[in-house]
Design a protein around this motif. Structure first.
Motif, PDB file in Angstrom:
ATOM      1  N   ALA A 133      44.716  64.441  10.356  1.00  0.00           N
ATOM      2  CA  ALA A 133      44.924  65.878  10.510  1.00  0.00           C
ATOM      3  C   ALA A 133      43.687  66.662  10.081  1.00  0.00           C
ATOM      4  O   ALA A 133      43.323  67.663  10.705  1.00  0.00           O
ATOM      5  CB  ALA A 133      46.136  66.316   9.687  1.00  0.00           C
ATOM      6  N   ASP A 134      43.024  66.199   9.024  1.00  0.00           N
ATOM      7  CA  ASP A 134      41.803  66.876   8.572  1.00  0.00           C
ATOM      8  C   ASP A 134      40.699  66.737   9.606  1.00  0.00           C
ATOM      9  O   ASP A 134      39.964  67.696   9.880  1.00  0.00           O
ATOM     10  CB  ASP A 134      41.377  66.291   7.226  1.00  0.00           C
ATOM     11  CG  ASP A 134      40.216  67.044   6.618  1.00  0.00           C
ATOM     12  OD1 ASP A 134      40.172  68.286   6.745  1.00  0.00           O
ATOM     13  OD2 ASP A 134      39.343  66.408   5.998  1.00  0.00           O
ATOM     14  N   VAL A 135      40.556  65.544  10.195  1.00  0.00           N
ATOM     15  CA  VAL A 135      39.533  65.338  11.222  1.00  0.00           C
ATOM     16  C   VAL A 135      39.814  66.210  12.440  1.00  0.00           C
ATOM     17  O   VAL A 135      38.914  66.876  12.977  1.00  0.00           O
ATOM     18  CB  VAL A 135      39.466  63.851  11.617  1.00  0.00           C
ATOM     19  CG1 VAL A 135      38.528  63.660  12.801  1.00  0.00           C
ATOM     20  CG2 VAL A 135      39.000  63.001  10.441  1.00  0.00           C
ATOM     21  N   VAL A 136      41.063  66.228  12.879  1.00  0.00           N
ATOM     22  CA  VAL A 136      41.431  67.047  14.043  1.00  0.00           C
ATOM     23  C   VAL A 136      41.174  68.519  13.759  1.00  0.00           C
ATOM     24  O   VAL A 136      40.644  69.250  14.612  1.00  0.00           O
ATOM     25  CB  VAL A 136      42.919  66.814  14.400  1.00  0.00           C
ATOM     26  CG1 VAL A 136      43.383  67.843  15.440  1.00  0.00           C
ATOM     27  CG2 VAL A 136      43.114  65.409  14.929  1.00  0.00           C
ATOM     28  N   GLY A 137      41.516  68.990  12.571  1.00  0.00           N
ATOM     29  CA  GLY A 137      41.294  70.387  12.231  1.00  0.00           C
ATOM     30  C   GLY A 137      39.842  70.782  12.237  1.00  0.00           C
ATOM     31  O   GLY A 137      39.498  71.943  12.520  1.00  0.00           O
ATOM     32  N   ARG A 138      38.956  69.832  11.948  1.00  0.00           N
ATOM     33  CA  ARG A 138      37.527  70.138  11.970  1.00  0.00           C
ATOM     34  C   ARG A 138      36.948  70.064  13.372  1.00  0.00           C
ATOM     35  O   ARG A 138      35.987  70.757  13.677  1.00  0.00           O
ATOM     36  CB  ARG A 138      36.777  69.156  11.057  1.00  0.00           C
ATOM     37  CG  ARG A 138      36.845  69.528   9.589  1.00  0.00           C
ATOM     38  CD  ARG A 138      36.006  68.577   8.773  1.00  0.00           C
ATOM     39  NE  ARG A 138      36.768  67.415   8.346  1.00  0.00           N
ATOM     40  CZ  ARG A 138      36.216  66.274   7.965  1.00  0.00           C
ATOM     41  NH1 ARG A 138      34.922  66.120   7.995  1.00  0.00           N
ATOM     42  NH2 ARG A 138      36.978  65.282   7.556  1.00  0.00           N
ATOM     43  N   VAL A 139      37.522  69.199  14.211  1.00  0.00           N
ATOM     44  CA  VAL A 139      36.959  68.991  15.544  1.00  0.00           C
ATOM     45  C   VAL A 139      37.373  70.089  16.513  1.00  0.00           C
ATOM     46  O   VAL A 139      36.550  70.596  17.286  1.00  0.00           O
ATOM     47  CB  VAL A 139      37.385  67.606  16.084  1.00  0.00           C
ATOM     48  CG1 VAL A 139      37.017  67.470  17.560  1.00  0.00           C
ATOM     49  CG2 VAL A 139      36.736  66.501  15.272  1.00  0.00           C
ATOM     50  N   VAL A 140      38.644  70.494  16.499  1.00  0.00           N
ATOM     51  CA  VAL A 140      39.140  71.421  17.512  1.00  0.00           C
ATOM     52  C   VAL A 140      38.689  72.853  17.279  1.00  0.00           C
ATOM     53  O   VAL A 140      38.792  73.687  18.192  1.00  0.00           O
ATOM     54  CB  VAL A 140      40.681  71.381  17.578  1.00  0.00           C
ATOM     55  CG1 VAL A 140      41.162  69.992  17.921  1.00  0.00           C
ATOM     56  CG2 VAL A 140      41.304  71.852  16.268  1.00  0.00           C
ATOM     57  N   ALA A 141      38.177  73.172  16.096  1.00  0.00           N
ATOM     58  CA  ALA A 141      37.803  74.559  15.798  1.00  0.00           C
ATOM     59  C   ALA A 141      36.332  74.680  15.418  1.00  0.00           C
ATOM     60  O   ALA A 141      35.946  75.584  14.690  1.00  0.00           O
ATOM     61  CB  ALA A 141      38.677  75.107  14.668  1.00  0.00           C
ATOM     62  N   ARG A 142      35.501  73.769  15.896  1.00  0.00           N
ATOM     63  CA  ARG A 142      34.084  73.846  15.573  1.00  0.00           C
ATOM     64  C   ARG A 142      33.503  75.211  15.964  1.00  0.00           C
ATOM     65  O   ARG A 142      33.834  75.720  17.027  1.00  0.00           O
ATOM     66  CB  ARG A 142      33.301  72.749  16.313  1.00  0.00           C
ATOM     67  CG  ARG A 142      33.550  71.338  15.801  1.00  0.00           C
ATOM     68  CD  ARG A 142      32.705  70.359  16.591  1.00  0.00           C
ATOM     69  NE  ARG A 142      32.848  68.993  16.082  1.00  0.00           N
ATOM     70  CZ  ARG A 142      32.218  67.950  16.604  1.00  0.00           C
ATOM     71  NH1 ARG A 142      31.420  68.115  17.645  1.00  0.00           N
ATOM     72  NH2 ARG A 142      32.380  66.752  16.089  1.00  0.00           N
ATOM     73  N   PRO A 143      32.603  75.768  15.171  1.00  0.00           N
ATOM     74  CA  PRO A 143      32.055  75.275  13.902  1.00  0.00           C
ATOM     75  C   PRO A 143      32.937  75.597  12.692  1.00  0.00           C
ATOM     76  O   PRO A 143      32.566  75.321  11.571  1.00  0.00           O
ATOM     77  CB  PRO A 143      30.728  76.007  13.789  1.00  0.00           C
ATOM     78  CG  PRO A 143      30.984  77.305  14.464  1.00  0.00           C
ATOM     79  CD  PRO A 143      31.938  77.008  15.596  1.00  0.00           C
ATOM     80  N   GLY A 144      34.111  76.197  12.912  1.00  0.00           N
ATOM     81  CA  GLY A 144      35.030  76.468  11.818  1.00  0.00           C
ATOM     82  C   GLY A 144      35.946  75.275  11.595  1.00  0.00           C
ATOM     83  O   GLY A 144      35.628  74.137  11.964  1.00  0.00           O
ATOM     84  N   GLN A 145      37.110  75.521  11.019  1.00  0.00           N
ATOM     85  CA  GLN A 145      38.052  74.443  10.783  1.00  0.00           C
ATOM     86  C   GLN A 145      39.461  74.995  10.653  1.00  0.00           C
ATOM     87  O   GLN A 145      39.655  76.174  10.350  1.00  0.00           O
ATOM     88  CB  GLN A 145      37.680  73.666   9.518  1.00  0.00           C
ATOM     89  CG  GLN A 145      37.769  74.487   8.243  1.00  0.00           C
ATOM     90  CD  GLN A 145      37.419  73.679   7.010  1.00  0.00           C
ATOM     91  OE1 GLN A 145      37.110  72.496   7.102  1.00  0.00           O
ATOM     92  NE2 GLN A 145      37.466  74.304   5.853  1.00  0.00           N
ATOM     93  N   ILE A 146      40.430  74.149  10.932  1.00  0.00           N
ATOM     94  CA  ILE A 146      41.841  74.468  10.741  1.00  0.00           C
ATOM     95  C   ILE A 146      42.346  73.613   9.586  1.00  0.00           C
ATOM     96  O   ILE A 146      42.168  72.389   9.585  1.00  0.00           O
ATOM     97  CB  ILE A 146      42.663  74.174  12.013  1.00  0.00           C
ATOM     98  CG1 ILE A 146      42.148  75.005  13.183  1.00  0.00           C
ATOM     99  CG2 ILE A 146      44.135  74.454  11.778  1.00  0.00           C
ATOM    100  CD1 ILE A 146      42.823  74.673  14.501  1.00  0.00           C
ATOM    101  N   ASP A 147      42.951  74.234   8.592  1.00  0.00           N
ATOM    102  CA  ASP A 147      43.420  73.488   7.423  1.00  0.00           C
ATOM    103  C   ASP A 147      44.509  72.500   7.810  1.00  0.00           C
ATOM    104  O   ASP A 147      45.288  72.720   8.754  1.00  0.00           O
ATOM    105  CB  ASP A 147      43.941  74.444   6.349  1.00  0.00           C
ATOM    106  CG  ASP A 147      42.819  75.183   5.642  1.00  0.00           C
ATOM    107  OD1 ASP A 147      41.773  74.556   5.397  1.00  0.00           O
ATOM    108  OD2 ASP A 147      42.993  76.376   5.346  1.00  0.00           O
ATOM    109  N   VAL A 148      44.593  71.417   7.041  1.00  0.00           N
ATOM    110  CA  VAL A 148      45.531  70.345   7.372  1.00  0.00           C
ATOM    111  C   VAL A 148      46.977  70.821   7.314  1.00  0.00           C
ATOM    112  O   VAL A 148      47.839  70.272   8.018  1.00  0.00           O
ATOM    113  CB  VAL A 148      45.341  69.139   6.431  1.00  0.00           C
ATOM    114  CG1 VAL A 148      44.021  68.471   6.678  1.00  0.00           C
ATOM    115  CG2 VAL A 148      45.476  69.549   4.980  1.00  0.00           C
ATOM    116  N   GLY A 149      47.281  71.822   6.492  1.00  0.00           N
ATOM    117  CA  GLY A 149      48.652  72.320   6.427  1.00  0.00           C
ATOM    118  C   GLY A 149      49.140  72.852   7.760  1.00  0.00           C
ATOM    119  O   GLY A 149      50.315  72.706   8.108  1.00  0.00           O
TER     120      GLY A 149
END
Length: 347
Positions: free
Chosen positions: A308-324
Motif C-alpha cells: 500500500a505504501d509503494v502504491v501510494g507513492r507511485v500513483v501520485a508522483r511526485p506526491g504521495q497518498i498515505d497508506v491509510g
C-alpha cells in the motif's frame, strides 16, 4: 430429492490440504514480502539504482539518491512492523470475539488510541514517543472494553452485528471528540490532521526503536495465546471442559492485541482494514489453526501495508497518498463482501 453427503476421505482431505500447503505458502509470502521491501526502498517519487541502495545500506548518504534510500529504509521497516502488528491484532480480535467483522478500525479501537494520544498532546504535556505509545495503548484498551460492554447489552449477548454497530458508533463519537480537542489548538492542528490519515512516511530509526519493544511484547503475548484461541473457537463450555481457563485466555489474548494496536496507532496514526482483510485471506491459505494463522497474518499484513505504501507513492508522483487511504480503498469493498457472504455469523 436426493441429498449428497461428503465421504470421510473427502473431509480428511479438506482438513489436510491446508497443512500440506503451509510451507509453500510460507515461502511464497516471504518472497513477496522481500520483493515488496526492495520495491519500497527503490521506488518512489524518484527511482534509484541498485548501486545507490547498496551504498545507502553501507551508511553512505552523500548523493541525492543515496539520501533518498536512507530515508526509505526506516519507512519500509516501519511499514513491515506496523502491518504485521495490525494483521496479528485483527486475527486475535476475531478469535477472541468469534466475530468475522472484528478489526481495530471497525471496533473503534484505533480511534480510541488516537483520542488518547491527542488528549495527551493537547492537555497532558506529552512530548515523547514513549509517552504517546503508552497513551495509545491505554486509549485502545479503554475503548475495546467499552465497545465490548455496549455490544454485550441486551438479548443474545455480544453478537458480531451488535459489536460492529457499537464499534462504528463509538468510532464516530470519538472522531468528534478528537475534532473538539484539536480545533482550539492551532499549534497542533496541522500535525494531528496529517497523523490521523494514517501513514508511515514519517518513519525513522528513532521511532522504530521506541515502538519495537512494545510490538515485541504484543507479538509474544499473542503467539503464546494461539492454543487458547484454538480452544475458544470450540465454544466457551467445551474449552472449559478441556481444561482451558476461558476468562484468562480471553483477557491475555486481548491484552496482546490491544498493545499491538495501540502502539502502532501512536506511531503511524489510525490505519484501518488491515486487521480485517488479512486474517480472512490467511484462513483460506493455512486454515484456522492460530499457531499458523498468527505468523501468517504477521507476514501477510506486513506485505499488504508495504504494498500500500509503494502504491501510494507511485500513483501520485511526485506526491504521495498515505497508506491509510490506500488500505481503506481496498478494505471497504472487502468489508461489504464479508458482511454479505458471512451474513455476520460468528466464526
Amino acid at each position: 430429492m436426493t441429498t449428497r453427503t461428503a465421504s470421510p476421505e473427502a473431509g480428511a482431505a479438506a482438513v489436510r490440504s491446508p497443512r500440506r500447503g503451509r510451507p509453500l505458502w510460507l515461502l511464497l509470502v516471504l518472497a513477496v514480502l522481500l520483493v515488496l521491501m526492495f520495491l519500497s526502498v527503490s521506488v518512489g517519487s524518484r527511482d534509484v539504482q541498485w548501486a545507490d541502495i547498496v551504498a545507502a545500506f553501507g551508511g553512505s548518504a552523500e548523493g541525492f539518491d543515496e539520501a533518498a534510500v536512507a530515508k526509505r529504509i526506516p519507512r519500509t521497516l516501519l511499514a513491515v512492523l506496523v502491518g504485521a502488528a495490525l494483521g496479528v491484532s485483527g486475527a486475535v480480535m476475531q478469535g477472541v470475539t468469534r466475530n468475522p467483522l472484528a478489526d481495530p478500525g471497525i471496533l473503534g479501537v484505533n480511534m480510541g488510541a488516537s483520542l488518547a494520544v491527542v488528549i495527551g498532546m493537547a492537555h497532558l504535556g506529552l512530548a515523547t514517543a514513549t509517552g504517546f505509545i503508552w497513551a495509545g495503548i491505554v486509549g485502545a484498551a479503554v475503548t475495546a472494553l467499552f465497545v465490548h460492554v455496549i455490544g454485550s447489552l441486551g438479548r443474545g449477548g455480544a453478537s458480531p452485528l451488535k459489536l460492529a454497530l457499537a464499534g462504528a458508533a463509538t468510532s464516530a463519537a470519538l472522531s468528534s471528540f478528537i475534532s473538539a480537542v484539536v480545533l482550539p489548538r492551532n499549534d497542533i492542528a496541522d500535525g494531528v490532521r496529517s497523523w490521523q490519515i494514517g501513514g508511515v512516511g514519517g518513519g525513522t530509526f528513532a521511532s522504530i526503536s521506541h515502538v519495537l519493544p512494545f510490538l515485541v511484547v504484543g507479538f509474544v503475548v499473542c503467539l503464546l495465546s494461539a492454543r487458547g484461541l484454538n480452544l475458544l473457537a470450540l465454544g466457551d463450555d467445551l474449552a472449559a471442559g478441556l481444561g482451558e481457563r476461558v476468562a484468562i485466555s480471553r483477557v491475555t489474548a486481548s491484552v496482546g492485541s490491544v498493545v499491538l494496536c495501540g502502539a502502532s496507532t501512536a506511531v503511524t496514526g489510525p490505519i484501518g482494514f488491515v486487521g480485517l482483510v488479512i486474517p480472512h485471506v490467511c484462513r483460506l491459505l493455512v486454515g484456522v489453526d492460530h499457531r499458523w494463522l498468527l505468523p501468517f497474518s504477521a507476514l501477510t499484513g506486513a506485505a499488504l501495508l508495504t504494498a500500500a505504501d509503494v502504491v501510494g507513492r507511485v500513483v501520485a508522483r511526485p506526491g504521495q497518498i498515505d497508506v491509510g487511504i490506500v488500505t481503506a480503498l481496498v478494505g471497504a469493498p472487502f468489508f461489504i463482501y464479508i458482511v454479505r457472504r458471512q451474513k455476520v455469523r460468528s466464526l
